[in-house]
Design a protein around this motif. Structure first.
Motif, mmCIF file in Angstrom:
data_model
loop_
_atom_site.group_PDB
_atom_site.id
_atom_site.type_symbol
_atom_site.label_atom_id
_atom_site.label_comp_id
_atom_site.label_asym_id
_atom_site.label_seq_id
_atom_site.Cartn_x
_atom_site.Cartn_y
_atom_site.Cartn_z
ATOM 1 N N ALA A 6 0.837 -1.203 0.000
ATOM 2 C CA ALA A 6 0.000 0.000 0.000
ATOM 3 C C ALA A 6 0.872 1.254 0.000
ATOM 4 O O ALA A 6 0.604 2.210 -0.742
ATOM 5 C CB ALA A 6 -0.940 -0.004 1.203
ATOM 6 N N ASP A 161 -5.082 -3.472 3.985
ATOM 7 C CA ASP A 161 -4.087 -4.001 3.051
ATOM 8 C C ASP A 161 -2.782 -4.469 3.700
ATOM 9 O O ASP A 161 -2.321 -5.577 3.421
ATOM 10 C CB ASP A 161 -3.793 -2.986 1.946
ATOM 11 N N GLU A 165 -1.765 -8.408 3.520
ATOM 12 C CA GLU A 165 -0.536 -8.720 2.786
ATOM 13 C C GLU A 165 0.295 -9.792 3.490
ATOM 14 O O GLU A 165 0.974 -10.578 2.823
ATOM 15 C CB GLU A 165 0.284 -7.432 2.624
#
Length: 170
Positions: A6, A161, A165
């Motif tokens: 991100a 995010d 991840e």
């Protein structure tokens, strides 16, 4: 180098940098620092060993969502009696959150340790049955989830995010 995809995408878009020039590498933990080194501090010794312990470790600031955790915990103890909340860390919002536990009448089930030396972090996490990261920013790579995972703890974390991840649900 950035600590999340991100943040990498933000840097590419904001500054027009060629994506091939930026790598992304999440944070991690030093395995030597995460070894158990004895007992926890006095504040955590009050925890009833027969109870399940929900825990958070980190700085006590609004962006970590400790208020969300406390509200959820107050709802939980309405139907589950053998559970405690352990909040390890210090910060500008600690007094406010202690007051919140009083307002929600769950202070008898919540332990705040205040600041602890980093070398004792593993001992506190070891006391927890479930570790929580209530909120996260959009760009970071939260070290606490790596610490929790290193000690094989179940983790509740937000669906953002940087967390997605590095974590797989379930």
């Amino acid at each position: 180098m950035t600590v999340s995809r991100a943040l990498k995408l933000y840097v590419i878009e904001e500054f027009g940098i060629d994506e091939r020039k930026i790598t992304s590498n999440p944070n991690g933990v030093n395995s030597e620092e995460m070894k158990l080194k004895g007992d926890v501090g006095l504040a955590a010794k009050s925890i009833d060993e027969s109870d399940e312990v929900v825990g958070f470790i980190g700085s006590i600031f609004k962006y970590h969502g400790i208020d969300v955790l406390i509200h959820a915990f107050a709802n939980l103890i309405a139907s589950v009696s053998n559970v405690q909340l352990l909040i390890v860390g210090d910060g500008e919002d600690l007094v406010e959150y202690v007051q919140l536990t009083n307002e929600l009448k769950c202070e008898h089930k919540v332990t705040f340790t205040g600041s602890v030396p980093h070398e004792e972090v593993a001992n506190y996490i070891d006391k927890m049955d479930v570790c929580v990261m209530p909120k996260s920013n959009w760009y970071g790579s939260p070290v606490k989830i790596f610490e929790y995972a290193f000690l094989d703890k179940p983790i509740i974390a937000p669906n953002v995010d940087p967390v997605v991840e590095v974590m797989t649900p379930g």
